[in-house]
Write an enzyme that holds these catalytic residues in place. Sequence first.
Site, PDB file in Angstrom:
ATOM      1  N   PRO A 138       0.789  -1.236   0.000  1.00  0.00           N
ATOM      2  CA  PRO A 138       0.000   0.000   0.000  1.00  0.00           C
ATOM      3  C   PRO A 138       0.823   1.289   0.000  1.00  0.00           C
ATOM      4  O   PRO A 138       0.807   2.067   0.965  1.00  0.00           O
ATOM      5  CB  PRO A 138      -0.844  -0.141   1.269  1.00  0.00           C
ATOM      6  CG  PRO A 138       0.030  -0.926   2.191  1.00  0.00           C
ATOM      7  CD  PRO A 138       0.761  -1.904   1.298  1.00  0.00           C
ATOM      8  N   CYS A 139       1.487   1.540  -1.105  1.00  0.00           N
ATOM      9  CA  CYS A 139       2.287   2.762  -1.236  1.00  0.00           C
ATOM     10  C   CYS A 139       1.412   4.008  -1.133  1.00  0.00           C
ATOM     11  O   CYS A 139       1.896   5.078  -0.763  1.00  0.00           O
ATOM     12  CB  CYS A 139       3.081   2.752  -2.531  1.00  0.00           C
ATOM     13  SG  CYS A 139       2.099   2.426  -4.008  1.00  0.00           S
TER      14      CYS A 139
END
Length: 183
Positions: A138-139
């Site tokens: 989850p950048c």
Amino acid sequence: MAALSFTLFDTPIGTCGLVWSGRGIAGLQLPEATAQATRSRVKRRWPGVTETSPPSGVQRALDRVQALLAGGDINLEDIPLDLDAAPAFHRKVYEVARTIPPGHTMTYGEIARRLGAPHESREVGQALGRNPIAIIVPCHRVLGADGKMGGFSAGGGVVTKRRILEIEGASALGAGPLFDTGR
């Protein structure tokens, strides 16, 4: 490198592409303007990839991504990944990013500190900019030190990042820093 397969799937943010090998998920392409554009982008990013129906384990991962993007409180941290092509430092950054729960955020500097490299927040940002498995790694949950969005290399840029964070319930719409750091 293991043989790669992919499938397209619809989400509330558009048609995404999921890429996998026998080892795990190797890529997630966020939506382009059309499903065909997403397909073309997948084929450019992962040359030689074959479009096919996902096996049951990949389908379960895909279903969980869809549920998260539909607003579900879904943690994707346990989905098996194939990150063999990523440099070792990037894999370490991705491991830390995967610990950020939905609805929370962390800064590039916080990730660098957790890695024992407090002065490498730029390198953390570069690793996340090359993240091949958006959403599952989850950048989008990683922000600048000032709580601002910073960049986002996926189609739609920061608008897409903000939309995903809002779906996850991370925003408190208003002025100033919009997100907390969670853990």
